[in-house]
Design a protein around this motif. Structure first.
Motif, PDB file in Angstrom:
ATOM      1  N   TYR A  96      -8.360  -1.361  48.544  1.00  0.00           N
ATOM      2  CA  TYR A  96      -9.771  -0.723  48.790  1.00  0.00           C
ATOM      3  C   TYR A  96     -10.473  -1.381  50.207  1.00  0.00           C
ATOM      4  N   MET A  97     -10.439  -3.051  50.338  1.00  0.00           N
ATOM      5  CA  MET A  97     -10.976  -3.558  51.513  1.00  0.00           C
ATOM      6  C   MET A  97     -10.512  -3.159  52.734  1.00  0.00           C
ATOM      7  N   PRO A  98      -9.172  -3.456  52.850  1.00  0.00           N
ATOM      8  CA  PRO A  98      -8.426  -2.957  54.172  1.00  0.00           C
ATOM      9  C   PRO A  98      -8.917  -1.540  54.720  1.00  0.00           C
ATOM     10  N   ARG A  99      -9.218  -0.593  53.754  1.00  0.00           N
ATOM     11  CA  ARG A  99      -9.624   0.732  54.079  1.00  0.00           C
ATOM     12  C   ARG A  99     -10.874   0.807  54.745  1.00  0.00           C
ATOM     13  N   ARG A 100     -11.747  -0.136  54.337  1.00  0.00           N
ATOM     14  CA  ARG A 100     -13.284  -0.179  55.188  1.00  0.00           C
ATOM     15  C   ARG A 100     -13.344  -0.591  56.593  1.00  0.00           C
ATOM     16  N   ASN A 101     -11.978  -1.298  57.116  1.00  0.00           N
ATOM     17  CA  ASN A 101     -12.064  -1.855  58.298  1.00  0.00           C
ATOM     18  C   ASN A 101     -12.383  -1.013  59.430  1.00  0.00           C
ATOM     19  N   VAL A 136     -16.819  -0.734  56.411  1.00  0.00           N
ATOM     20  CA  VAL A 136     -18.000   0.234  55.744  1.00  0.00           C
ATOM     21  C   VAL A 136     -18.555  -0.430  54.452  1.00  0.00           C
ATOM     22  N   VAL A 137     -19.945  -0.236  54.240  1.00  0.00           N
ATOM     23  CA  VAL A 137     -20.370  -0.828  53.143  1.00  0.00           C
ATOM     24  C   VAL A 137     -21.082   0.166  52.207  1.00  0.00           C
ATOM     25  N   LYS A 138     -21.195   1.234  53.057  1.00  0.00           N
ATOM     26  CA  LYS A 138     -21.700   2.565  52.222  1.00  0.00           C
ATOM     27  C   LYS A 138     -21.593   3.825  52.925  1.00  0.00           C
ATOM     28  N   ILE A 139     -21.410   5.057  52.471  1.00  0.00           N
ATOM     29  CA  ILE A 139     -21.365   6.258  52.762  1.00  0.00           C
ATOM     30  C   ILE A 139     -22.368   7.074  52.172  1.00  0.00           C
TER      31      ILE A 139
END
Length: 348
Positions: A271-276, A245-248
């Motif tokens: 933070y990075m792993p949460r976006r996977n 995820v790069v944007k919400i």
């Protein structure tokens, strides 16, 4: 004020323990639940605190019914402080309790499914039913626990086989979802609610085929529609690039919570792993109906769900303190260029 009507629960609880869990004479059964922390009492609104407390009381009632109806089994009830997020490790004491049981019924607000506590309990021989956000009505006649789980098992295995054979997936929806990713080398898995064998685990209510998409391959957007996530009043769009995820955009208060949780300015853990992009799931339970209860809505026949965060417990490579599902109604699913679902109708 709320009350739990135990009489309405009895048949559903007994059926769960006999059919779904295959309980045997002399087995050790653990019913585990979480309760709001002092901080949550202070910060959460009364409706959310009430919901969590009701769930804990439901778990207590389930443990009492299990003790009454299965007197030849040792039933233990255990409570621990809320961990605040789905997929977060609940602590060593919870893990040890789970590892010591033959059957674990986890009626919690925050999911233990994708945690080391659940994984290690299964490795120790436990059969685990993870039931985050469970409500009493799910046990009632006509609810998702009353479905024919043998039929669910057949259909779920068929869809899991399709996933295993596929290399690429694309999902679109009338709500605006349009995302594609690789499934190459990933196995379709079955969560059909039959946890009678040693080491078995899954959600109850059940009914989904799922897998971990290949990390770094997801591109496109996932649109979460109003009413298809608790308290979501406006659509929320998650944009993915190269698997993350790069944007919400949008989502109101819920969107703000996820923008904080994923904090796109930060590149380190957690933070990075949460976006996977962590999961592709396909619902197969015909009795599942509630759109705003994720435990049930992800099982609704004719829906697809995608998750972000941890996938290490389903064959992926990303470990995270978060695993969060988002449901897509009326999806079209294309595997290797072949449409296998159109507007929520399975075509194969």
């Amino acid at each position: 004020m709320f009350m739990i009507d135990k009489a309405k629960l009895v048949d559903g609880v007994v059926n769960m323990l006999r059919v779904n869990m295959g309980i045997k004479k002399g087995e050790k059964v653990l019913v585990v639940t979480d309760v709001p922390t002092a901080k949550e009492w202070e910060e959460k609104d009364s409706a959310k605190v009430t919901d969590a407390v009701e769930r804990s009381i439901l778990a207590k009632a389930v443990s009492e019914i299990a003790s009454e109806k299965f007197p030849d089994c040792a039933v233990q009830f255990f409570v621990y402080p809320s961990i605040g997020k789905h997929g977060t490790y609940p602590g060593r004491e919870v893990e040890e309790k789970m590892k010591a049981a033959d059957v674990v019924i986890a009626i919690t607000t925050y999911s233990l499914t994708h945690t080391d506590a659940r994984v290690n309990a299964c490795k120790a021989g436990a059969r685990v039913a993870s039931m985050p956000m469970f409500v009493a009505e799910m046990f009632y006649p006509g609810g998702p626990m009353a479905a024919d789980y043998r039929e669910i098992d057949k259909e779920t295995k068929k869809i899991a086989d399709l996933i295993t054979r596929a290399n690429e997936a694309q999902i679109t929806s009338p709500g605006g979802t349009d995302i594609a990713f690789s499934l190459k080398g990933r196995n379709g898995m079955v969560d059909a609610g039959i946890f009678t064998e040693k080491l078995a685990w899954g959600n109850l209510p059940s009914g989904e085929a799922y897998c971990a998409p290949v990390e770094g391959t997801a591109n496109g957007k996932l649109v979460v529609e109003p009413k298809w996530y608790p308290d979501l009043k406006e659509k929320m769009t998650l944009t993915f690039k190269n698997g993350y995820v790069v944007k919400i955009i949008g989502g109101g208060k819920i969107g703000d919570e996820y923008r904080d949780l994923l904090d796109f300015k930060r590149k380190e853990e957690p933070y990075m792993p949460r976006r996977n992009l962590a999961e592709l799931g396909i619902g197969t339970n015909p009795n599942a109906k509630r759109p705003d209860n994720i435990l049930e809505s992800e099982k609704i026949k004719g829906t697809v769900h995608l998750a972000i965060g941890d996938n290490s417990h389903m064959g992926g490579k990303i470990s995270s303190d978060l695993h969060q599902d988002f449901i897509i109604p009326k999806p079209t699913l294309i595997l290797d260029g072949k449409r296998v679902m159109k507007d929520g109708k399975l075509l194969v």
